[in-house]
Design a protein around this motif. Structure first.
Motif, PDB file in Angstrom:
ATOM      1  N   LEU A 201      -2.560  -8.590  -4.427  1.00  0.00           N
ATOM      2  CA  LEU A 201      -1.954  -8.703  -5.746  1.00  0.00           C
ATOM      3  C   LEU A 201      -1.475 -10.131  -5.997  1.00  0.00           C
ATOM      4  O   LEU A 201      -1.043 -10.826  -5.082  1.00  0.00           O
ATOM      5  N   ARG A 202      -1.541 -10.548  -7.241  1.00  0.00           N
ATOM      6  CA  ARG A 202      -1.018 -11.863  -7.628  1.00  0.00           C
ATOM      7  C   ARG A 202       0.400 -11.660  -8.161  1.00  0.00           C
ATOM      8  O   ARG A 202       0.645 -11.611  -9.363  1.00  0.00           O
ATOM      9  N   ARG A 203       1.318 -11.516  -7.245  1.00  0.00           N
ATOM     10  CA  ARG A 203       2.691 -11.177  -7.621  1.00  0.00           C
ATOM     11  C   ARG A 203       3.434 -12.379  -8.204  1.00  0.00           C
ATOM     12  O   ARG A 203       3.245 -13.514  -7.768  1.00  0.00           O
ATOM     13  N   GLU A 204       4.297 -12.061  -9.163  1.00  0.00           N
ATOM     14  CA  GLU A 204       5.215 -13.036  -9.727  1.00  0.00           C
ATOM     15  C   GLU A 204       6.569 -12.356  -9.893  1.00  0.00           C
ATOM     16  O   GLU A 204       6.640 -11.132 -10.039  1.00  0.00           O
ATOM     17  N   LEU A 239      14.875  -7.932 -12.258  1.00  0.00           N
ATOM     18  CA  LEU A 239      13.605  -8.555 -11.904  1.00  0.00           C
ATOM     19  C   LEU A 239      12.768  -7.632 -11.021  1.00  0.00           C
ATOM     20  O   LEU A 239      13.298  -6.818 -10.263  1.00  0.00           O
ATOM     21  N   VAL A 240      11.459  -7.806 -11.130  1.00  0.00           N
ATOM     22  CA  VAL A 240      10.512  -7.117 -10.253  1.00  0.00           C
ATOM     23  C   VAL A 240       9.485  -8.134  -9.776  1.00  0.00           C
ATOM     24  O   VAL A 240       9.214  -9.130 -10.451  1.00  0.00           O
ATOM     25  N   SER A 241       8.943  -7.873  -8.600  1.00  0.00           N
ATOM     26  CA  SER A 241       7.856  -8.699  -8.062  1.00  0.00           C
ATOM     27  C   SER A 241       6.565  -7.932  -8.285  1.00  0.00           C
ATOM     28  O   SER A 241       6.322  -6.909  -7.641  1.00  0.00           O
ATOM     29  N   ALA A 242       5.718  -8.432  -9.204  1.00  0.00           N
ATOM     30  CA  ALA A 242       4.544  -7.654  -9.588  1.00  0.00           C
ATOM     31  C   ALA A 242       3.468  -8.569 -10.152  1.00  0.00           C
ATOM     32  O   ALA A 242       3.720  -9.721 -10.501  1.00  0.00           O
ATOM     33  N   ASP A 243       2.268  -8.007 -10.222  1.00  0.00           N
ATOM     34  CA  ASP A 243       1.171  -8.659 -10.934  1.00  0.00           C
ATOM     35  C   ASP A 243       1.394  -8.383 -12.420  1.00  0.00           C
ATOM     36  O   ASP A 243       1.301  -7.235 -12.855  1.00  0.00           O
ATOM     37  N   PRO A 244       1.697  -9.396 -13.228  1.00  0.00           N
ATOM     38  CA  PRO A 244       2.071  -9.147 -14.634  1.00  0.00           C
ATOM     39  C   PRO A 244       1.013  -8.387 -15.427  1.00  0.00           C
ATOM     40  O   PRO A 244       1.343  -7.489 -16.207  1.00  0.00           O
ATOM     41  N   LEU A 331      -0.055   0.428  -5.801  1.00  0.00           N
ATOM     42  CA  LEU A 331      -0.453  -0.896  -5.321  1.00  0.00           C
ATOM     43  C   LEU A 331       0.755  -1.826  -5.186  1.00  0.00           C
ATOM     44  O   LEU A 331       0.751  -2.737  -4.365  1.00  0.00           O
ATOM     45  N   HIS A 332       1.775  -1.570  -5.992  1.00  0.00           N
ATOM     46  CA  HIS A 332       2.994  -2.372  -5.950  1.00  0.00           C
ATOM     47  C   HIS A 332       4.059  -1.746  -5.051  1.00  0.00           C
ATOM     48  O   HIS A 332       5.244  -2.094  -5.148  1.00  0.00           O
ATOM     49  N   ASP A 333       3.657  -0.810  -4.185  1.00  0.00           N
ATOM     50  CA  ASP A 333       4.584  -0.123  -3.281  1.00  0.00           C
ATOM     51  C   ASP A 333       5.625   0.685  -4.051  1.00  0.00           C
ATOM     52  O   ASP A 333       6.754   0.899  -3.565  1.00  0.00           O
ATOM     53  N   GLY A 334       5.256   1.122  -5.242  1.00  0.00           N
ATOM     54  CA  GLY A 334       6.161   1.926  -6.046  1.00  0.00           C
ATOM     55  C   GLY A 334       5.591   3.317  -6.269  1.00  0.00           C
ATOM     56  O   GLY A 334       4.671   3.756  -5.577  1.00  0.00           O
TER      57      GLY A 334
END
Length: 359
Positions: A201-204, A239-244, A331-334
């Motif tokens: 994933l391209r997390r931001e 905030l969240v760490s995720a692929d926007p 995919l985002h561990d959620g």
């Protein structure tokens, strides 16, 4: 114990012992023949030519060892040649070594490896062919409603001024074709998501509220047309760490689902908050339309699940939108949860809080 005697180690020891015994026996026979026919004195000869005896003994041992081990070496050579053939890309090879020792086991392992590789390649080729056929099919399905949509838009433009009944009919057809096009695009996106699972994933680090507002902007014309009010509640500092792009896709699917099946309630709420002692972020999309059938709730996120009837609330048209949303969450561990009763229907997207966002 029987297995030990059948093993390559026991055979090697046997060959070595047999080579020594063969060399000794040969020397004894030669001495006997020379003593009988040539008057050879074996004891005197052994004392005088001990070095030659030793050299002759070693030579005979090597010869016997080679003769006795030749079959074993040939079997090892066959394995080496087979591996070279496999390395060259030919997997249609099969070794016939049926011995119960380690070399036989190695040959069978090579056969199993070759068969496994062949099956894996065949499976991958079939999968690749199916992917190509699927993309080709979806491309064709995209082109068909696009062509119809373009044609009816042309008819609609030509009939706007003088034939309102025809214009209304053409507008309805265009709307139906647009829905078909949306469904085909959803299928293509779902296929892409299944391939995406193997990619990083391209997390931001992004604001959950800002992302929700950005996605909601696309629905403003629709909410105004359908008379649905909407509100976003929550702190912009969550905030969240995720692929926007992927997370926006989840919110888009959930908001679209809420507006489609909850517009009767006249209100769509999006709430953003910390949960589980600030270790999680919860984004809830709430509508006040008809509840989801309790029989459908366990399957609402299943691929291609369409619920009980075409008019079932919250069962999207092709059973893909909610399933892809759940996959993106995972995919985002959620995770994605749903609860529904006569008062409200709530879809909750729950994501872990990024470490650097924890107070």
């Amino acid at each position: 114990m029987t297995g030990w005697f059948q093993g390559i180690r026991a055979k090697f020891y046997g060959i070595f012992a047999g080579s020594i015994a063969g060399a000794v026996l040969t020397i004894v026979i030669v001495q006997s023949l020379l003593g009988r026919f040539a008057g050879w004195d074996a004891e005197q000869a052994e004392e005088r030519y001990s070095f030659l005896y030793a050299a002759f003994f070693l030579l005979l041992t090597v010869i016997y060892f080679y003769l006795l081990s030749r079959r074993m070496l040939a079997r090892i050579g066959e394995i080496r040649r087979t591996l070279a053939v496999i390395q060259a890309g030919n997997l249609d090879v099969h070794m016939t070594d049926a011995a119960s020792d380690e070399i036989g086991e190695l040959a069978r392992s090579v056969n199993a490896m070759s068969a496994s590789l062949r099956h894996s390649i065949e499976r991958e080729l079939r999968s690749e062919r199916m992917r190509s056929e699927m993309v080709a099919g979806i491309s064709h399905d995209l082109r068909t409603p696009l062509t119809s949509l373009s044609g009816y838009l042309g008819l609609l433009r030509g009939s706007l001024r003088h034939d309102l009944d025809a214009s209304e009919e053409y507008a309805g057809i265009c709307e139906r074709k647009s829905r078909e096009l949306t469904e085909r695009i959803e299928e293509l996106l779902a296929y892409s998501l299944r391939q995406y699972a193997a990619m990083p994933l391209r997390r931001e680090l992004i604001s959950a509220r800002a992302l929700a507002e950005q996605v909601m902007i696309d629905f403003i014309p629709r909410t105004e047309e359908e008379g649905v009010e909407w509100v976003i509640e929550g702190d912009g500092r969550v905030l969240v760490s995720a692929d926007p792009k992927l997370l926006a896709r989840v919110l888009h699917n959930l908001i679209d689902n809420g507006l489609t099946y909850g517009k009767e309630g006249g209100l769509l709420r999006i709430t953003i908050r910390h949960a589980d002692r600030k270790r999680q972020v919860e984004l809830a999309i709430i509508n006040y339309g008809p509840p989801i059938d309790v029989r459908d709730l366990p399957h609402i996120f299943d691929w291609n699940y369409r619920g009980r009837g075409a008019s079932v609330p919250h069962a999207d048209g092709n059973g893909i939108g909610l399933a892809s949303a759940r996959q993106i969450a995972e995919l985002h561990d959620g995770r994605l949860e749903v609860a529904s009763d006569s008062r409200e229907t709530v879809f909750r997207l729950i994501l872990p809080v990024p470490e650097r966002a924890i107070d």
